[in-house]
Design a protein around this motif. Structure first.
Motif, PDB file in Angstrom:
ATOM      1  N   CYS A  65      -3.402   3.316   0.174  1.00 59.45           N
ATOM      2  CA  CYS A  65      -4.137   2.944  -1.036  1.00 59.45           C
ATOM      3  C   CYS A  65      -3.562   1.670  -1.661  1.00 59.45           C
ATOM      4  CB  CYS A  65      -4.085   4.067  -2.070  1.00 59.45           C
ATOM      5  SG  CYS A  65      -4.914   5.580  -1.547  1.00 59.45           S
TER       6      CYS A  65
ATOM      7  N   ALA B 263      -1.666   5.656  -7.049  1.00 62.82           N
ATOM      8  CA  ALA B 263      -0.914   5.206  -5.872  1.00 62.82           C
ATOM      9  C   ALA B 263       0.258   4.314  -6.288  1.00 62.82           C
ATOM     10  CB  ALA B 263      -1.845   4.452  -4.921  1.00 62.82           C
TER      11      ALA B 263
ATOM     12  N   GLN C  24       8.183   5.265  -7.683  1.00 60.65           N
ATOM     13  CA  GLN C  24       9.267   6.242  -7.590  1.00 60.65           C
ATOM     14  C   GLN C  24      10.342   5.808  -6.585  1.00 60.65           C
ATOM     15  OE1 GLN C  24       7.321   9.945  -6.664  1.00 60.65           O
ATOM     16  NE2 GLN C  24       6.399  10.147  -8.700  1.00 60.65           N
ATOM     17  N   ARG C  25       9.987   4.906  -5.672  1.00 66.01           N
ATOM     18  CA  ARG C  25      10.964   4.397  -4.696  1.00 66.01           C
ATOM     19  C   ARG C  25      12.044   3.549  -5.369  1.00 66.01           C
ATOM     20  NH1 ARG C  25       8.673   3.929   0.747  1.00 66.01           N
ATOM     21  NH2 ARG C  25       6.561   4.790   0.793  1.00 66.01           N
TER      22      ARG C  25
ATOM     23  N   LYS D 275       3.123   6.384  -7.692  1.00 65.07           N
ATOM     24  CA  LYS D 275       3.867   7.055  -6.621  1.00 65.07           C
ATOM     25  C   LYS D 275       4.812   6.075  -5.943  1.00 65.07           C
ATOM     26  CE  LYS D 275       3.332   9.841  -2.438  1.00 65.07           C
ATOM     27  NZ  LYS D 275       2.377  10.435  -1.454  1.00 65.07           N
ATOM     28  N   ARG D 276       4.342   4.853  -5.726  1.00 64.93           N
ATOM     29  CA  ARG D 276       5.200   3.859  -5.073  1.00 64.93           C
ATOM     30  C   ARG D 276       6.380   3.488  -5.969  1.00 64.93           C
ATOM     31  NH1 ARG D 276       5.731   1.372  -0.731  1.00 64.93           N
ATOM     32  NH2 ARG D 276       6.940  -0.552  -0.624  1.00 64.93           N
TER      33      ARG D 276
ATOM     34  N   THR E 130      -2.161  -0.789  -4.443  1.00 67.69           N
ATOM     35  CA  THR E 130      -1.310  -0.511  -5.610  1.00 67.69           C
ATOM     36  C   THR E 130      -1.326  -1.651  -6.637  1.00 67.69           C
ATOM     37  OG1 THR E 130       0.638  -1.434  -4.508  1.00 67.69           O
ATOM     38  CG2 THR E 130       0.252   0.940  -4.261  1.00 67.69           C
TER      39      THR E 130
ATOM     40  N   GLU F  71       0.831  -1.211   0.000  1.00 66.34           N
ATOM     41  CA  GLU F  71       0.000   0.000   0.000  1.00 66.34           C
ATOM     42  C   GLU F  71       0.864   1.258   0.000  1.00 66.34           C
ATOM     43  OE1 GLU F  71      -2.784  -0.020   3.199  1.00 66.34           O
ATOM     44  OE2 GLU F  71      -4.132  -1.458   2.213  1.00 66.34           O
ATOM     45  N   GLU F  72       0.383   2.287  -0.660  1.00 68.53           N
ATOM     46  CA  GLU F  72       1.047   3.588  -0.685  1.00 68.53           C
ATOM     47  C   GLU F  72       0.058   4.624  -0.163  1.00 68.53           C
ATOM     48  OE1 GLU F  72       4.238   6.201  -1.334  1.00 68.53           O
ATOM     49  OE2 GLU F  72       4.184   4.010  -1.478  1.00 68.53           O
ATOM     50  N   ASP F  73       0.392   5.240   0.970  1.00 71.16           N
ATOM     51  CA  ASP F  73      -0.515   6.200   1.619  1.00 71.16           C
ATOM     52  C   ASP F  73      -1.882   5.569   1.881  1.00 71.16           C
ATOM     53  OD1 ASP F  73       1.485   8.134   1.461  1.00 71.16           O
ATOM     54  OD2 ASP F  73       0.775   8.888  -0.462  1.00 71.16           O
TER      55      ASP F  73
END
Length: 466
Positions: free
Chosen positions: A401, A434, A440-441, A437-438, A403, A397-399
């Motif tokens: 949410c 979401a 990007q890690r 965004k994840r 994924t 999950e990202e924030d």
């Protein structure tokens, strides 16, 4: 007869001593002639997978971190410095600061799995020592960098006076492999004949146990071991027992171009994509079967999806595997809905990912899963195997949410495909936002930062464990 046997023993001993003395002399001379360079041991520079991307990003990172160091690549391919630099750019979008020196290897057959129908692991491992001997005799660098997972070469590199660095994608042996043999599970790396026999399974467990001990012994010779995931790190720490020299560095996932793709997707004919080499462990047949099942269960009023297989073939076995997949598609009457894209360029890959609503991944215990990250960055919802890298590092999950989806068998994959195809657009957009965004890690920039931080103390002259 006894005198003859004694004489033969003495002669054999003398010859062995002479060869040992000669070897020591040659190696000592080579140590004195050591080049201030980094030698990347990567015998297959045309596999087109995530390991090759790591190689070129590692070369570039070393060139940026220490421009005075020469970079050489040990390869068994017919390649030139210019062709390898062009391949890095065309296939992976990695622009090297200068072409690497190429050290051609003629003994690559000794690490080919086809050379060892039985006892493949130990055969390839010992064969890699023979191949690295050729490599180090031809070119002895100050830093020996293994990017292909040949840990048995590390003691030899140390004998030649090299600092040993490695980027390990996955352990050659793991406790999971031993457990499957104990459970007598038939897989691509555990023949059905062995799985059916309790005695053969017990013998294989002993073989694996002995190999694990050897693997831990040679792996502990690394001055620095970078690993690509939490799953790999846990196994390598347990086997090599050098936690203070192990760094987790997520592999470089080129998400910059993928992050620019629009998240909206055409709804007329949704596309599901699968990106991986056509290797047995990638389990493409499972994906095809699950897709066929999902199409059969799909409501008639919904548009028919397409499945795109995108990958490369390393050898004739991979090509035969691809043909078998095409034949199975015909048997399932899926030819209308399935496409095959072989050896595409990076630009073509980006274009294909930009049109997909979902991405399939089905390898058990995938050490990381670069393709899963690429799906997420491109805006395709990942459906990944519920194990190892995707489970522990990526599809989280990202924030708060969701994924993506995790699955283990045909039914679960088919259910996930159907859920995505039936998903309201606002829900799909929330998941892909979401997921992006994840992703990007795991960017290339993050790899360069972590990679340089790991190798800096060694190649910049700081002390390291001997």
């Amino acid at each position: 007869m006894a005198i003859w046997a004694l004489s033969l023993t003495l002669v054999s001993t003398l010859l062995a001593l002479m060869l040992a003395s000669l070897s020591v002399a040659v190696i000592s001379r080579r140590r004195r002639r050591r080049r201030r360079a980094v030698g990347f041991f990567h015998p297959y520079t045309n596999d087109g997978g995530g390991g090759e991307r790591v190689l070129w990003c590692a070369v570039r990172a070393v060139q940026e971190e220490n421009p005075d160091l020469d970079c050489a690549v040990y390869t068994g391919d017919d390649a030139s410095p210019q062709s390898l630099a062009a391949r890095a750019l065309d296939r992976f979008g990695v622009k090297l600061l200068r072409p690497p020196q190429v050290i051609h290897l003629s003994r690559r057959k000794w690490i080919d799995e086809r050379t060892y129908p039985h006892f493949t692991m130990i055969g390839q491992s010992l064969g890699s020592v023979y191949l690295s001997l050729e490599a180090l005799c031809k070119f002895t660098p100050q830093y020996y960098f293994d990017t292909s997972g040949y840990a048995f070469t590390y003691p030899l590199a140390r004998v030649f006076g090299c600092k040993v660095i490695c980027y390990t994608h996955y352990p050659t042996i793991s406790s999971d492999m031993v457990s499957r043999v104990r459970q007598r599970s038939s897989m691509y790396n555990n023949d059905a004949l062995i799985a059916k026999s309790i005695w053969l399974s017990r013998c294989k467990v002993l073989y694996y146990t002995f190999f694990s001990w050897l693997y831990g012994l040679v792996g502990s010779c690394a001055h620095l071991a970078m690993v690509n995931s939490s799953w790999t790190r846990s196994h390598i720490e347990r086997l090599w027992k050098i936690p203070e020299r192990i760094r987790r560095v997520y592999p470089p996932c080129d998400t910059s171009a993928l992050q620019m793709l629009p998240l909206e997707r055409p709804v007329k004919s949704p596309v599901i994509i699968s990106v991986s080499q056509f290797r047995p462990e990638k389990a493409h047949a499972l994906q095809l079967e699950a897709f066929s099942l999902a199409v059969q269960r799909l409501d008639l009023e919904l548009p028919r999806p397409k499945l795109q297989f995108v990958g490369s073939c390393r050898n004739t076995e991979d090509q035969a595997r691809l043909q078998k997949l095409k034949d199975r598609s015909s048997e399932l009457n899926m030819d209308e809905y399935v496409e095959f894209h072989k050896d595409v360029t990076y630009r073509e890959l980006v274009q294909l990912l930009g049109g997909a609503v979902a991405g399939l991944h089905s390898m058990i215990d995938e050490h990381f899963g670069i393709s899963v990250v690429e799906y997420m960055a491109a805006g395709a919802i990942p459906i990944a195997h519920n194990s190892a890298g995707p489970k522990m590092d990526i599809v989280l999950e990202e924030d708060g949410c969701q994924t993506g989806f995790l699955a283990s068998d045909k039914e679960e994959y088919a259910d996930a495909i159907l859920e995505i195809l039936k998903m309201p657009e606002n829900e799909r957009l929330a998941i892909v936002a979401a997921a992006r965004k994840r992703a990007q890690r795991f960017s290339e920039q993050k790899f360069y930062e972590d990679f340089k931080a790991a190798i800096g103390p060694i190649i910049c002259g700081s002390s390291v464990p001997s």
